[in-house]
Design an enzyme around this catalytic site. Structure first.
Site, PDB file in Angstrom:
ATOM      1  CG  ASP A 156      59.086  40.905   8.963  1.00 41.87           C
ATOM      2  OD1 ASP A 156      60.103  40.891   8.265  1.00 41.87           O
ATOM      3  OD2 ASP A 156      58.509  41.963   9.310  1.00 41.87           O
ATOM      4  NE  ARG A 165      56.251  40.770  12.243  1.00 38.95           N
ATOM      5  CZ  ARG A 165      57.258  40.870  13.074  1.00 38.95           C
ATOM      6  NH1 ARG A 165      57.172  40.369  14.290  1.00 38.95           N
ATOM      7  NH2 ARG A 165      58.379  41.472  12.720  1.00 38.95           N
ATOM      8  NE  ARG A 226      65.300  37.030  12.262  1.00 40.70           N
ATOM      9  CZ  ARG A 226      65.469  38.336  12.046  1.00 40.70           C
ATOM     10  NH1 ARG A 226      66.175  39.070  12.903  1.00 40.70           N
ATOM     11  NH2 ARG A 226      64.951  38.901  10.978  1.00 40.70           N
ATOM     12  CE  LYS A 256      63.796  38.731   7.119  1.00 38.86           C
ATOM     13  NZ  LYS A 256      62.557  39.272   7.702  1.00 38.86           N
ATOM     14  CG  HIS A 257      68.607  41.265   7.413  1.00 42.27           C
ATOM     15  ND1 HIS A 257      68.582  40.027   8.020  1.00 42.27           N
ATOM     16  CD2 HIS A 257      67.436  41.881   7.759  1.00 42.27           C
ATOM     17  CE1 HIS A 257      67.452  39.908   8.726  1.00 42.27           C
ATOM     18  NE2 HIS A 257      66.744  41.018   8.584  1.00 42.27           N
ATOM     19  CG  HIS A 269      65.772  45.372  15.843  1.00 33.77           C
ATOM     20  ND1 HIS A 269      66.349  44.195  15.415  1.00 33.77           N
ATOM     21  CD2 HIS A 269      64.591  45.463  15.182  1.00 33.77           C
ATOM     22  CE1 HIS A 269      65.537  43.608  14.543  1.00 33.77           C
ATOM     23  NE2 HIS A 269      64.477  44.357  14.384  1.00 33.77           N
ATOM     24  CG  ASP A 342      65.892  45.736   8.523  1.00 31.24           C
ATOM     25  OD1 ASP A 342      64.671  45.660   8.764  1.00 31.24           O
ATOM     26  OD2 ASP A 342      66.738  45.030   9.106  1.00 31.24           O
TER      27      ASP A 342
END
Length: 625
Positions: A156, A165, A226, A256-257, A269, A342
Site C-alpha cells: 500500500d 510502506r 486518502r 479501492k474500496h 478496521h 480488503d
C-alpha cells in the site's frame, strides 16, 4: 467431476500439508474462461485472445490445491526470504507453522504476498537493496514449486503521509487530497508514475492504489485525505490519471474500496460501517471513479467492508455480497479484471464472519483473491473443502485462477519476475523523482484564510515560535523557517496538549513575533455524542489560547482541512493535506511568498454546527488575486 473429489469426502481430517502435496491434476472446468477471454475483449485485457491458450494450458496442469493457493495473498515476516531470524521466525511459525518467508511460499503456494513495514510487524521494507533481494528470494521460492508461478508482490503506497510502506530514500509523493487540491491530472499521473517506477524497481509489481473513494463525509475516520476529494468528477479524473501513471511506472493498479468508503463514520478496521446512499446517490457519487478506472484498464478492484443496503438489503458487507461484487461490479458495470478483498483480518470482516467462513463467503460473492485471511490453515482448508463439497464449483475456481494468471502474464511476470538489486538503489529516490516531488507538492498547499494580511512573510528577522502537533513535523517546519533567516523556537505539544503544556506555549508566544501552529484533525468529533474528541478539543484550546495572546498566529491543518471550522476567529489558515518533508517545505515557501499558493479546496469545509459551508469546494486564495 465427482470422481476428482471422491477421496476428499472427509477432507476436514486431512492436514493442510497433505492437501498441499496431493498430486491430483484436474482439467479446466467447462465454461470457466471469463467472458472477456472468450471473445478477446474486455476493459484492459485486449491481449486475452493471445494469452488464452497459455493460461488454459497452465490451468490444465495445476492441482486443485495449487489453484486454491493462488487465491490467497499472505503477509510474511522478515527482511530476507530464507534467513531464519528468531523474532520473525516466531511470528511466521505462529501464523503458518514454518520459519521463513520462502517456506510460507513452499507450503501454501499463494498467488500473492503483501509487504508491510515495522508498524504492522512484518518489517519487510528497509532499503531498496534489501526489498529487491527479498522480492527476488520470494520469486525464486515461487518458481521452485512443481508448477512455477510467479507472485504478485503488492503493498500500500498511496502517496502522502497516511498509508505508505516505503520510506526514505523512497520518494514521498503527495497524497490524494493534496493532488485534488492541485487539480492537475498531469501531476497525478507523474506522481503515480514515480511511485510505480520505484516499486517496480524493488520487485513490487502491484500497488494497492489509487483510492477511488469520494470523501463526502467530513467525519470519515478512515478515508479523509486518502481520497482526492468530494467531487466525483474530480476524483474520477485523478484516479484515471493515476491508473495510467502506475502502469507507465511498471506496476499493476488496484482501485479501492468498492463500492465506495467515502461516506462512513466508522473505520472498517475496527467495525462494520454502513453506507446509506440510495441507488441514485451511488450512481452519482461513488461509482464514477470506479467506472473511470475500469475505462483506463485498472487491473484490480479492492472490496470494502461496508454495508450497502440499497444494493444488498441483507446487510452483508460488500466483501461478502454477491449482489455487490457479482451483480453490480461484474454484471452491471462489466468489469472482468481481478477483484481482491480488503484485509480479511479487519474487524469489518472478522466481527461477523469466522476464519473458516469469511474466505468462502467472499469468494462465493465474487472475489478472486483473499487478502490476509486470519488463521491461514483454517482459511485454506475451508476453501478447499468448499470446492470438494461442490459449494464452490470447479468452474468458479477456474474463473478466478484464470484472472490471476492472466494478470501475471499481462504484467510480464512469467517472462521475468526478478529485479536488479543494484539498479533498485539508483532508481529509488532518484534526483528527478525528488525534484518532481517538491514541484508537485508546491502546487497543492492551499491558503484558506489571510484576513490580517500576515502572509506572505518578509525575510526581515523575527522570533518565530513553531508549535502544535508532530515532533518531526514541527522540527522539519522549524528548520525550514530557520533557513529563511528567522530565529525559531520549536515547542511540540502532541496530539492532545495538556493545559500545562498550553500554558508553557502561551508564555513563550509572549516573547515571539510570530506563531506558526500545526493541527492534526482538530475537527474530529465523537460519532456518538457529536462533540469534539478529547484530542480535537485540546488542540482547539491551544489555538484559541495562542490567538488570545494578540500575537500574529498562522494555523496550518496538517491532515484533513476541516480544522478551521472550530476556530473561525483565526485570521490565517492553510491546509497542507499531509506532513511529509516536501509538504513542510512547500508550506514554508508559501509562507514567505516564494511560491504563490494555487491549491484549491477539494472538499467543502462546513461550519462546526453543520449549518452549511464555511468555505466552499474550490475555495483558495492567491497572493496575486
Amino acid at each position: 467431476m465427482r470422481h476428482r473429489f471422491g477421496r476428499r469426502v472427509c477432507i476436514t481430517v486431512i492436514s493442510v500439508g497433505a492437501l498441499l502435496s496431493s498430486p491430483a491434476v484436474p482439467a479446466v472446468a467447462e465454461g470457466a474462461v471469463p467472458a472477456s477471454a472468450a471473445n478477446g475483449s474486455g476493459p484492459g485485457y485486449s491481449d486475452d485472445a493471445t494469452l488464452r491458450g497459455k493460461i488454459i494450458s497452465r490451468l490444465q496442469h495445476m492441482t486443485v490445491q495449487e489453484k486454491v493457493g493462488q487465491l490467497f495473498v499472505v503477509e510474511v515476516y522478515g527482511q530476507d526470504a530464507s534467513t531464519v531470524s528468531p523474532t520473525m521466525a516466531a511470528r511466521n511459525r505462529a501464523l503458518y507453522g514454518v520459519d521463513t518467508p520462502a517456506q510460507v511460499i513452499d507450503k501454501y503456494k499463494p498467488g500473492g504476498v503483501i509487504y508491510f513495514d515495522s508498524r504492522r510487524g512484518p518489517d519487510n521494507v528497509q532499503d531498496p537493496r534489501q526489498i529487491a533481494t527479498l522480492s527476488n528470494g520470494l520469486q525464486t521460492a515461487a518458481l521452485s514449486q512443481r508448477q512455477p508461478i510467479p507472485l504478485l508482490i503488492s503493498t500500500d503506497q498511496e502517496g502522502g503521509a497516511v498509508v505508505f510502506r516505503l520510506v526514505a530514500p523512497a520518494t514521498a509523493m503527495p497524497g490524494n487530497m493534496a493532488l485534488g487540491a492541485g487539480r492537475s491530472v498531469t501531476d497525478a499521473h507523474r506522481s503515480a508514475e514515480v511511485i510505480g517506477t520505484e516499486l517496480a524497481a524493488v520487485g513490487i509489481n502491484q500497488n494497492y492504489a489509487p483510492v477511488a473513494d469520494v470523501n463526502v463525509n467530513p467525519a470519515n475516520p478512515v478515508i479523509g485525505v486518502r481520497s482526492v476529494g468530494e467531487d466525483p468528477e474530480l476524483v474520477s479524473n485523478m484516479v484515471a490519471a493515476q491508473v495510467n501513471g502506475y502502469h507507465d511506472g511498471g506496476v499493476a493498479t488496484v482501485a479501492k474500496h468498492f463500492p465506495g468508503h467515502g461516506d462512513t463514520a466508522t473505520d472498517s478496521h475496527f467495525g462494520l460501517p454502513e453506507v446509506t446512499h440510495t441507488r441514485e446517490q451511488l450512481e452519482a457519487i461513488d461509482l464514477p471513479p470506479f467506472r473511470a478506472a475500469i475505462a483506463q484498464g485498472v487491473d484490480t478492484i479492492m472490496t470494502a467492508h461496508v454495508v450497502l443496503r440499497s444494493v444488498d438489503p441483507s446487510g452483508a458487507p460488500a466483501t461478502m455480497s454477491q449482489p455487490i461484487l457479482t451483480g453490480l461490479l461484474r454484471e452491471e458495470m462489466g468489469y472482468d479484471g481481478l477483484i481482491v478483498t480488503d484485509a480479511l483480518d479487519m474487524q469489518g470482516a472478522t466481527s461477523t464472519y469466522p476464519p473458516n467462513v469469511a474466505p468462502v463467503e467472499a469468494f462465493k460473492a465474487g472475489a478472486d483473491q483473499l487478502v490476509l485471511a486470519p488463521q491461514m490453515d483454517v482459511a485454506y482448508t475451508a476453501v478447499l473443502d468448499a470446492v470438494g463439497s461442490g459449494e464452490i464449483s470447479m468452474r468458479r475456481l477456474d474463473e478466478s485462477v484464470y484472472r490471476i494468471l492472466r494478470l501475471k502474464m499481462t504484467r510480464g511476470l512469467f517472462k521475468d519476475p526478478f529485479v536488479n538489486v543494484e539498479l533498485a538503489a539508483k532508481v529509488v529516490g532518484a534526483s528527478d523523482h525528488l525534484r518532481d516531488e517538491q514541484l508537485i507538492t508546491d502546487h497543492t498547499t492551499t491558503l484558506v484564510k489571510n484576513d490580517s494580511d500576515v502572509l506572505p512573510l518578509t525575510r526581515d528577522p523575527q522570533r518565530v515560535l513553531v508549535t502544535g502537533w508532530g515532533v518531526t513535523t514541527t522540527t522539519t517546519l522549524g528548520n525550514a523557517i530557520g533557513r529563511r533567516g528567522q530565529t525559531v523556537t520549536v515547542l511540540e505539544t502532541g496530539t492532545t496538549p495538556s493545559q500545562t503544556r498550553i500554558n508553557q506555549v502561551v508564555a513563550d508566544a509572549a516573547h515571539s513575533d510570530l506563531v506558526v501552529v500545526s493541527t492534526m484533525n482538530a475537527a474530529s468529533v465523537n460519532p456518538i455524542t457529536g462533540l469534539p474528541t478529547a484530542s480535537a478539543a485540546a488542540q482547539q484550546a491551544l489555538v484559541k489560547a495562542l490567538l488570545a495572546t494578540g500575537k500574529p498566529v498562522v494555523v496550518s491543518g496538517m491532515r484533513n482541512p476541516y480544522d478551521i471550522s472550530y476556530f473561525t476567529e483565526a485570521p490565517t489558515y492553510l491546509a497542507t493535506y499531509g506532513y511529509t518533508a516536501a509538504s513542510m517545505e512547500s508550506l514554508t515557501r508559501v509562507l514567505f511568498g516564494e511560491v504563490n499558493p494555487v491549491g484549491k479546496l477539494p472538499v467543502t469545509i462546513p461550519h462546526a454546527n453543520g449549518s452549511g459551508a464555511l468555505y466552499p469546494f474550490g475555495h483558495g486564495l492567491r497572493y496575486d488575486g
